[in-house]
Design a protein around this motif. Structure first.
Motif, PDB file in Angstrom:
ATOM      1  N   SER A 102       2.935  24.699 -13.578  1.00  0.00           N
ATOM      2  CA  SER A 102       3.178  24.272 -15.020  1.00  0.00           C
ATOM      3  C   SER A 102       4.503  23.634 -15.013  1.00  0.00           C
ATOM      4  O   SER A 102       5.340  23.970 -14.192  1.00  0.00           O
ATOM      5  N   ARG A 144      -1.563  26.274 -18.108  1.00  0.00           N
ATOM      6  CA  ARG A 144      -0.774  25.548 -18.835  1.00  0.00           C
ATOM      7  C   ARG A 144      -0.146  24.547 -18.106  1.00  0.00           C
ATOM      8  O   ARG A 144       0.846  23.686 -18.226  1.00  0.00           O
ATOM      9  N   THR A 145      -0.795  24.077 -17.288  1.00  0.00           N
ATOM     10  CA  THR A 145      -0.507  22.786 -16.220  1.00  0.00           C
ATOM     11  C   THR A 145      -1.518  21.856 -16.580  1.00  0.00           C
ATOM     12  O   THR A 145      -2.697  21.873 -16.952  1.00  0.00           O
TER      13      THR A 145
END
Ligand code: KIV
Ligand code: ZN
Length: 510
Positions: A102, A144-145
């Motif tokens: 991320s 969350r990437t």
């Protein structure tokens, strides 16, 4: 039916739980039980982080047959070599390498950029694959990437030879519907992924780890990463027993099967709880002591008529048949060894000898020694293997309205025997102060818990302490029919953990 593999990370992510620090012997003991439980993969540790971790991964790889044995490594050359040196002894070795993907992780943790991470991923997986027959790659904080970038990283890992791609919800941020859609999009963007195993690794910060893992199964994940009793970083990992029993009980819905020996679940859960000191909440699904208890009259009535009215699985399914083990003072060492094996402990040599001495001491004072007593003795003896300080004797004078006074004798394997006296607020405090004086090591008690292993006035008392030395916390556990002695043993154990330089599997810094 499609087979889903169970990857157990109790000994790696689980050991990262605050306050847990396991010795080599304890880890090997747990690994044997995980093999009896028939998990598919054991993540035995993070070999570069410490000599202890390296030794335990090497021993588990050499000794524990059945599951694949893996060790964790950052995308660093030295980590990968160290992981290989440890897992190479297994019949089924695997290197598990990971990197944060991320923006937050790349910028702040790695202080790097996206291009660099792509390159390091390819190099690390290629290097690992040149050493080990199986390689797993995990993009950390994958959920969350940005999906386009994650797809690039995963494609590079697959091209470099990754056999397993493990999508980590490192901070427990995603939700089941979102996660399923995210994984589907990843599979569409990287069609090559269908030829590899898709794995999921979910944390429980929002209480969704198991639900998210099962959402992964729905869209084709072939491996689920779990920990016994759900232990792990912060709120923990997806719990092994919940994932396995959901898949075993609702195979009709998920259309998959697992190879886990579910009748070993109860033993495994108690063994991990006893050894780590992490208690199991009474209402915990599957393994909590109330999981099969029916309180309301209507429910009890229904269960008496037909258990299926209020039970979707039976206690027997998880190996909770109600243990019939009762040993007495005439039982021999063989009977003890067999009984312990039935409970998931495989003790031999010196440890068995010491456990037998403890068993005899207790059997002399107690009418019958139950399964719970035996588990407590075994966990205590496995854990006390490495200590250099040994509690010899102690004496306490305690009375209402005045300070207690204690005297202790402590021996050290290399330095001889020390005696000391101290006063304190009550018998336990005065004994702890006397131990500080005898060892010349001053600790600060931060947590103290006591419990009875079984019922009755002659029950074994168990004490767990957390003690701070030099700004770090270390835990210890002690067992005795005398609760002050149990406390003293627990405190000495914490001193031993501290002096052996054993810290939990903290993440190594580059
Ligand atoms: O939570 C995480 O991202 C991890 C990885 C090492 C898989 O534990
Ligand atoms: Zn994790």
């Amino acid at each position: 039916m499609r087979r889903v593999e169970i990857f157990d990370t109790t000994l790696r992510d689980g050991e990262q739980s605050p306050g847990i620090s396991l010795s080599v012997e304890e880890k090997v003991e747990i690994a044997y039980q995980l093999a009896r439980l028939k998990v598919d993969v054991i993540e035995a540790g993070f070999p570069i982080t410490s000599e202890g971790d390296f030794e335990s991964v090497s021993r588990i790889a050499a000794e524990v047959d059945g599951p694949t044995i893996t060790g964790l490594a950052r995308v660093h050359e030295a980590d990968i070599v160290r992981a290989w040196e440890a897992v190479q002894w297994s019949r089924r070795p695997r290197i598990h390498t990971f990197v944060g993907t991320s923006d937050l992780h790349i910028e702040h943790q790695m202080q790097s950029d996206q291009e660099d991470i792509l390159q390091r991923t390819g190099e690390a997986v290629r290097h690992a694959k040149s050493l080990a027959p199986e390689v797993e790659f995990s993009p950390m904080d994958a959920t969350r990437t940005e999906i386009g970038y994650l797809a690039e990283v995963v494609r590079i890992a697959v091209e470099a030879g990754a056999d397993v791609v493990n999508i980590a919800d490192t901070v427990g941020y995603t939700t089941p519907v979102e996660f399923a859609a995210f994984l589907r999009e990843l599979q569409e963007r990287v069609p090559e992924l269908t030829e590899r195993t898709l794995s999921v690794h979910c944390h429980d910060d929002l209480g969704l780890a198991v639900a998210n893992s099962l959402a992964g199964v729905v869209v084709g994940a072939g491996q689920i990463e779990v920990a016994v009793n759900g232990i792990g970083e912060r709120a923990g990992n997806a719990s092994l027993e919940e994932v396995v029993m959901a898949l075993a009980t609702r195979g009709d819905h998920y259309g998959v099967e697992v190879g886990t020996e579910t009748r070993q679940i109860s033993n495994t859960s108690r063994l991990v709880s006893n050894i780590t000191g992490y208690e199991i909440p009474p209402n915990k699904a599957i393994v909590g002591r109330n999981a099969f208890a029916h309180e309301s009259g209507i429910h009890q009535d229904g269960v008496l008529k037909d258990r299926r009215t209020f039970e979707i699985m039976t206690p027997e399914d998880i190996g909770l048949e109600g243990n019939n083990i009762f040993l007495g003072k005439h039982s021999g060492r063989h009977a003890l060894k067999d009984a312990l094996e039935e409970l998931g402990y495989s003790l031999d040599g010196e440890v068995l000898k010491r456990a037998f001495v403890r068993f005899k001491e207790i059997a002399d004072h107690k009418k019958s020694v139950t399964a719970a007593d035996l588990e407590a003795i075994a966990a205590d003896e496995v854990g006390s293997f490495e200590g250099k300080f040994v509690l010899g004797s102690f004496r306490v004078v305690a009375a209402t309205g005045r300070q207690s006074r204690a005297a202790v004798t402590i021996s050290h394997a290399e330095r001889g025997t020390f005696e000391a006296e101290a006063e304190g607020e009550g018998p336990v405090d005065s004994v702890f102060r006397a131990i500080d004086a005898a060892t010349s090591i001053k600790g600060r008690l931060t947590d103290f818990r006591t419990d009875a292993v079984t019922g009755g006035k002659d029950a074994l008392g168990e004490v767990r302490v957390t003690v701070e030395f030099e700004d770090r916390e270390y835990s210890g556990r002690g067992l005795s029919q005398d609760v002050v002695e149990a406390a003293a043993r627990a405190y000495v154990r914490a001193v031993n953990v501290y002096t052996a330089g054993r810290v939990g599997a903290a993440w190594a810094t580059p």
